[in-house]
Motif scaffolding. Structure first.
Motif, short mmCIF file in Angstrom:
data_model
loop_
_atom_site.label_atom_id
_atom_site.label_comp_id
_atom_site.label_asym_id
_atom_site.label_seq_id
_atom_site.Cartn_x
_atom_site.Cartn_y
_atom_site.Cartn_z
N LEU A 224 0.83 -1.20 0.14
CA LEU A 224 0.17 0.02 0.02
C LEU A 224 0.72 1.36 0.11
CD1 LEU A 224 -3.07 1.21 0.24
CD2 LEU A 224 -2.61 1.32 2.77
N ASN A 225 2.00 1.33 0.76
CA ASN A 225 2.67 2.30 0.86
C ASN A 225 3.76 2.79 -0.46
OD1 ASN A 225 1.64 3.03 3.50
ND2 ASN A 225 3.06 1.70 4.59
N GLN A 226 4.14 1.51 -0.92
CA GLN A 226 4.88 1.81 -1.96
C GLN A 226 4.38 1.39 -3.50
OE1 GLN A 226 8.38 -1.02 -0.90
NE2 GLN A 226 8.65 -0.13 0.89
N LYS A 227 3.28 0.47 -3.56
CA LYS A 227 2.93 0.36 -4.71
C LYS A 227 1.38 0.60 -5.22
CE LYS A 227 6.01 -3.57 -4.91
NZ LYS A 227 6.38 -5.23 -4.89
N TRP A 228 0.66 1.25 -4.24
CA TRP A 228 -0.72 1.32 -4.33
C TRP A 228 -0.70 2.80 -5.56
CZ3 TRP A 228 -3.87 5.51 -1.37
CH2 TRP A 228 -5.33 5.44 -1.79
N GLU A 229 -0.16 3.93 -5.25
CA GLU A 229 -0.15 4.96 -6.16
C GLU A 229 1.25 4.76 -7.16
OE1 GLU A 229 -0.84 8.82 -4.72
OE2 GLU A 229 -1.36 8.18 -2.65
N VAL A 230 1.00 4.63 -8.12
CA VAL A 230 2.17 4.41 -9.40
C VAL A 230 1.96 5.10 -10.46
CG1 VAL A 230 3.06 2.15 -8.01
CG2 VAL A 230 1.27 2.02 -9.97
N PRO A 231 2.96 5.39 -11.47
CA PRO A 231 2.93 5.81 -12.62
C PRO A 231 2.08 4.71 -13.59
CG PRO A 231 5.03 6.20 -11.77
CD PRO A 231 4.29 5.32 -10.87
N PHE A 232 1.32 5.09 -14.31
CA PHE A 232 0.45 4.33 -15.09
C PHE A 232 1.50 3.36 -15.87
CE2 PHE A 232 -0.84 3.40 -19.59
CZ PHE A 232 -2.14 2.76 -19.39
N LYS A 233 2.78 3.75 -16.36
CA LYS A 233 3.71 2.73 -17.07
C LYS A 233 4.16 1.78 -16.28
CE LYS A 233 7.53 6.09 -15.93
NZ LYS A 233 8.24 7.18 -16.33
N ASN A 234 3.97 2.00 -14.75
CA ASN A 234 4.47 0.82 -13.89
C ASN A 234 3.51 -0.09 -13.17
OD1 ASN A 234 7.14 1.83 -14.33
ND2 ASN A 234 7.04 2.98 -12.28
N SER A 235 2.07 0.09 -13.81
CA SER A 235 1.11 -0.25 -13.09
C SER A 235 0.60 -1.50 -13.90
CB SER A 235 0.05 0.66 -13.10
OG SER A 235 -0.49 0.90 -14.42
N TRP A 236 -0.41 -2.19 -13.40
CA TRP A 236 -1.34 -3.47 -14.26
C TRP A 236 -1.86 -2.85 -15.33
CZ3 TRP A 236 -6.36 -3.20 -14.49
CH2 TRP A 236 -7.02 -2.50 -13.30
N HIS A 237 -2.20 -1.28 -15.23
CA HIS A 237 -3.18 -0.82 -16.00
C HIS A 237 -2.38 -0.79 -17.45
CE1 HIS A 237 -4.27 0.83 -12.03
NE2 HIS A 237 -5.62 1.09 -12.64
N SER A 238 -1.14 -0.51 -17.29
CA SER A 238 -0.57 -0.28 -18.58
C SER A 238 -0.19 -1.64 -19.47
CB SER A 238 1.16 0.01 -18.37
OG SER A 238 1.74 -0.95 -17.48
N THR A 239 -0.61 -2.73 -18.71
CA THR A 239 -0.63 -4.08 -19.33
C THR A 239 -1.96 -4.13 -19.99
OG1 THR A 239 0.84 -5.05 -17.53
CG2 THR A 239 0.02 -6.67 -18.97
#
Length: 159
Positions: free
Chosen positions: A138-153
């Protein structure tokens, strides 16, 4: 209260922002719940909060007692009660949240896809990964740039 980085986390995202009055009422309900939350008679070390007016976050530190299916069910019942009382959708995983400057926006999958397509959501746009499982995530991977997220996949064909 100090929680282990490996504490379990559940993130429920609303389809609209809570008003400040609603947020205060919900926080009170969550506090009552987490203070008496038990698993097979064992008290759970738990807390809850609302972030950005959209996200209900439950945290349980299992170093004291493990969460059980029944205790998870009781938390889901509470979230469903909040949904009904405040006329919000907290279980729609097809709603996507992202930031514009410091303002959180929530939209459905189709509109999100359009925003990616027309470059209003860029590789650097902050998105929310509500599938995090631990406090550390939650503290490290919840708010991430689109390019580093599952969304980008999922939306890679649009980049």
């Amino acid at each position: 209260m100090s929680f282990s980085p490996q504490s379990r986390v559940w993130v429920y995202q609303s389809d609209r922002k809570f008003t400040s009055t609603e947020e205060n009422q919900i926080i009170d309900k969550l506090a009552v719940f987490t203070n008496q939350w038990k698993a097979h008679g064992n008290e759970l070390l738990a807390t809850a909060e609302i972030r950005y007016g959209y996200f209900i976050i439950l945290v349980v530190d299992e170093t004291q007692a493990n969460v059980t299916g029944c205790s998870i069910d009781s938390s889901v019942r509470l979230i469903k009660e909040i949904e009904q009382e405040y006329h919000v959708d907290l279980f729609n995983r097809f709603n996507m949240a992202y930031k514009v400057n410091d303002d959180v926006k929530v939209t459905n999958k189709e509109d999100f896809e359009t925003l990616v397509n027309i470059k209003q959501i860029t590789p650097d746009t902050i998105v929310f990964n509500n599938m995090v499982l631990t406090l550390e995530d939650l503290n490290q991977k919840w708010e991430v740039p689109f390019k580093n997220s599952w969304h980008s996949t999922v939306f890679a064909h649009l980049l």
